[in-house]
Design a protein around this motif. Structure first.
Motif, short mmCIF file in Angstrom:
data_model
loop_
_atom_site.label_atom_id
_atom_site.label_comp_id
_atom_site.label_asym_id
_atom_site.label_seq_id
_atom_site.Cartn_x
_atom_site.Cartn_y
_atom_site.Cartn_z
N SER A 89 2.72 -0.11 -3.68
CA SER A 89 3.02 -0.08 -2.26
C SER A 89 1.88 0.59 -1.49
CB SER A 89 4.33 0.68 -2.00
OG SER A 89 4.47 1.02 -0.64
N VAL A 90 1.33 -0.11 -0.52
CA VAL A 90 0.28 0.46 0.32
C VAL A 90 0.81 1.69 1.05
CG1 VAL A 90 -1.28 0.04 2.26
CG2 VAL A 90 -0.83 -1.78 0.62
N HIS A 91 2.06 1.62 1.47
CA HIS A 91 2.68 2.74 2.19
C HIS A 91 2.74 3.99 1.31
CE1 HIS A 91 5.44 5.08 4.64
NE2 HIS A 91 6.28 5.15 3.61
N HIS A 92 3.16 3.84 0.04
CA HIS A 92 3.24 4.98 -0.87
C HIS A 92 1.86 5.60 -1.10
CE1 HIS A 92 7.25 3.47 -2.81
NE2 HIS A 92 7.42 4.04 -1.63
N ILE A 93 0.86 4.76 -1.30
CA ILE A 93 -0.48 5.25 -1.60
C ILE A 93 -1.07 5.97 -0.39
CG2 ILE A 93 -2.86 4.52 -2.07
CD1 ILE A 93 -1.68 2.40 -3.95
N ALA A 94 -0.86 5.40 0.80
CA ALA A 94 -1.37 6.03 2.02
C ALA A 94 -0.73 7.41 2.23
CB ALA A 94 -1.09 5.14 3.22
N ARG A 95 0.56 7.51 1.95
CA ARG A 95 1.26 8.79 2.10
C ARG A 95 0.75 9.81 1.07
NH1 ARG A 95 7.52 8.33 1.54
NH2 ARG A 95 6.95 8.21 -0.67
N LEU A 96 0.50 9.34 -0.16
CA LEU A 96 0.01 10.23 -1.20
C LEU A 96 -1.37 10.77 -0.86
CD1 LEU A 96 0.56 11.45 -4.02
CD2 LEU A 96 -0.56 9.44 -5.00
N MET A 97 -2.20 9.94 -0.23
CA MET A 97 -3.54 10.36 0.15
C MET A 97 -3.52 11.55 1.10
SD MET A 97 -5.59 6.79 0.78
CE MET A 97 -6.08 5.75 -0.59
N GLU A 98 -2.47 11.64 1.89
CA GLU A 98 -2.36 12.74 2.86
C GLU A 98 -1.96 14.05 2.19
OE1 GLU A 98 0.44 11.46 5.75
OE2 GLU A 98 -0.85 9.90 6.60
N GLU A 99 -1.41 13.95 0.96
CA GLU A 99 -0.87 15.13 0.30
C GLU A 99 -1.64 15.56 -0.94
OE1 GLU A 99 3.10 13.99 -0.62
OE2 GLU A 99 3.73 13.83 1.48
N THR A 100 -2.29 14.60 -1.64
CA THR A 100 -2.92 14.91 -2.92
C THR A 100 -4.24 14.15 -3.06
OG1 THR A 100 -0.75 15.14 -3.94
CG2 THR A 100 -2.62 14.89 -5.43
N GLU A 101 -5.25 14.83 -3.57
CA GLU A 101 -6.52 14.16 -3.86
C GLU A 101 -6.43 13.56 -5.26
OE1 GLU A 101 -11.34 15.03 -3.87
OE2 GLU A 101 -9.91 16.64 -3.44
N PHE A 102 -6.81 12.30 -5.38
CA PHE A 102 -6.73 11.66 -6.70
C PHE A 102 -7.92 10.76 -6.94
CE2 PHE A 102 -4.37 8.90 -3.77
CZ PHE A 102 -4.90 7.65 -4.04
N LYS A 103 -8.13 10.44 -8.22
CA LYS A 103 -9.21 9.57 -8.64
C LYS A 103 -8.65 8.41 -9.45
CE LYS A 103 -12.97 11.79 -7.26
NZ LYS A 103 -14.01 11.16 -6.38
N VAL A 104 -9.38 7.30 -9.46
CA VAL A 104 -9.00 6.13 -10.23
C VAL A 104 -10.10 5.86 -11.25
CG1 VAL A 104 -8.41 3.68 -10.16
CG2 VAL A 104 -7.71 5.19 -8.29
N PRO A 108 -14.28 5.36 -10.17
CA PRO A 108 -14.29 6.81 -9.99
C PRO A 108 -14.99 7.31 -8.74
CG PRO A 108 -15.82 6.16 -11.71
CD PRO A 108 -15.02 4.95 -11.37
N THR A 109 -15.87 6.51 -8.16
CA THR A 109 -16.62 6.96 -6.98
C THR A 109 -16.00 6.48 -5.67
OG1 THR A 109 -18.11 5.03 -7.05
CG2 THR A 109 -18.77 7.00 -8.31
N ALA A 110 -14.90 5.75 -5.75
CA ALA A 110 -14.27 5.21 -4.54
C ALA A 110 -13.72 6.34 -3.67
CB ALA A 110 -13.16 4.24 -4.91
N ASN A 111 -13.92 6.20 -2.36
CA ASN A 111 -13.37 7.20 -1.44
C ASN A 111 -12.00 6.74 -0.94
OD1 ASN A 111 -13.79 5.27 0.63
ND2 ASN A 111 -15.85 6.05 1.03
N SER A 112 -11.38 7.53 -0.08
CA SER A 112 -10.02 7.24 0.38
C SER A 112 -9.94 5.90 1.10
CB SER A 112 -9.52 8.36 1.30
OG SER A 112 -9.43 9.58 0.60
N PHE A 113 -10.93 5.62 1.93
CA PHE A 113 -10.91 4.36 2.66
C PHE A 113 -10.97 3.17 1.70
CE2 PHE A 113 -13.40 0.80 4.37
CZ PHE A 113 -12.58 0.41 5.42
N GLN A 114 -11.84 3.26 0.70
CA GLN A 114 -11.96 2.17 -0.27
C GLN A 114 -10.69 2.00 -1.08
OE1 GLN A 114 -15.50 3.84 -2.08
NE2 GLN A 114 -16.80 2.22 -1.24
N LEU A 115 -10.07 3.12 -1.47
CA LEU A 115 -8.83 3.03 -2.25
C LEU A 115 -7.72 2.40 -1.42
CD1 LEU A 115 -8.88 6.50 -4.04
CD2 LEU A 115 -9.30 4.26 -5.07
N HIS A 116 -7.65 2.74 -0.15
CA HIS A 116 -6.64 2.14 0.73
C HIS A 116 -6.88 0.64 0.85
CE1 HIS A 116 -4.31 1.27 4.36
NE2 HIS A 116 -3.65 2.39 4.12
N LEU A 117 -8.15 0.25 0.94
CA LEU A 117 -8.50 -1.17 1.03
C LEU A 117 -8.11 -1.90 -0.25
CD1 LEU A 117 -9.87 -3.51 2.51
CD2 LEU A 117 -12.06 -2.74 1.57
#
Length: 247
Positions: A89-104, A108-117
């Motif tokens: 869910s894009v909604h779940h991921i966007a909400r998580l970004m506001e609360e926790t920093e995470f990596k994929v 591994p070098t993707a930033n928040s904007f790229q991860l949301h995309l």
């Protein structure tokens, strides 16, 4: 080489108890995370594994909730193998970004904007999968019409079941259930195939040998052939890297 070590908490998710017990999917996720950790100087300080549907937000999953708490307690980043292990869910991921920093691990070098995309693109891909499901059912009928015995057998079993009194609504559900099982199995071997390619598999036979060496079987429980690898890779949209990419 990265000199600063970053503490990370590994989080893996499989959708069924069968996947959890067999390690299918789980082993690949761990391998993605371990490889990324070595390449980026991450220190894995904890691991949490959920056997639950991706429809639930991570904070609503038993081990997901513990993983988030561990990150806060140890000042660590959350790491997953692929973005869909967090949520589809894009909604779940966007909400998580506001609360926790995470990596994929796979990016591994993707930033928040790229991860949301990427999350938005994944949601679009699921819509494409729904369309491919319909196309796959049509292809099954076409192969049966052309004389493929296995396809004809599947069609015959479906026809026999329908003749026993299933309603039109149940017919549609049965067809959808069959294709969902096919899609689910194919998705379960996506990561192992991808890993075989990342490890240097550059031909269909090399990927087949890699899968057989890992003890991963085909949907019928047998060994892989190059033809079977080709079919599944095509259905999953997986490709070998171009020569330019691999240089």
């Amino acid at each position: 080489m990265t000199t600063n070590t970053i503490d990370v908490v590994s989080y893996c998710r499989v959708s069924s108890q069968g996947q959890g017990e067999s390690g299918l999917g789980l082993e690949a996720q761990r391998e993605y995370i371990d490889r990324a950790a070595k390449q980026n100087g991450w220190n894995i300080v904890g691991e949490f594994v959920d056997v639950v549907s991706g429809k639930l937000a991570i904070e609503d999953r038993p081990e997901g909730k513990r993983a988030l708490a561990a990150c806060k307690e140890m000042g660590a980043l959350l790491v997953v193998a692929k973005l869909d292990r967090l949520s589809r869910s894009v909604h779940h991921i966007a909400r998580l970004m506001e609360e926790t920093e995470f990596k994929v691990a796979t990016m591994p070098t993707a930033n928040s904007f790229q991860l949301h995309l990427f999350a938005a693109l994944a949601q679009q891909e699921r819509e494409f999968i729904a369309n491919r499901t319909k196309e796959a059912l049509a292809a099954l009928q076409k192969r049966a019409d052309e004389g493929d015995s296995q396809s004809a057998e599947k069609i015959a079993r479906r026809t026999e079941a329908l003749e026993k009194g299933r309603t039109e609504a149940n017919r549609a559900k049965a067809s959808e259930a069959i294709q969902q099982r096919v899609n689910s199995w194919q998705e379960s071997v996506r990561d192992p195939i991808d890993l075989c390619i990342r490890k240097g598999g550059r031909t269909l036979q090399q990927v087949a040998d890699c899968l057989n060496g890992k003890g991963i079987t085909t949907s019928r429980g047998g060994n892989w052939s190059s033809i079977q690898v080709s079919r599944v890779m095509k259905n999953l949209g997986l490709e070998f890297p171009s020569k330019e990419t691999s240089l």
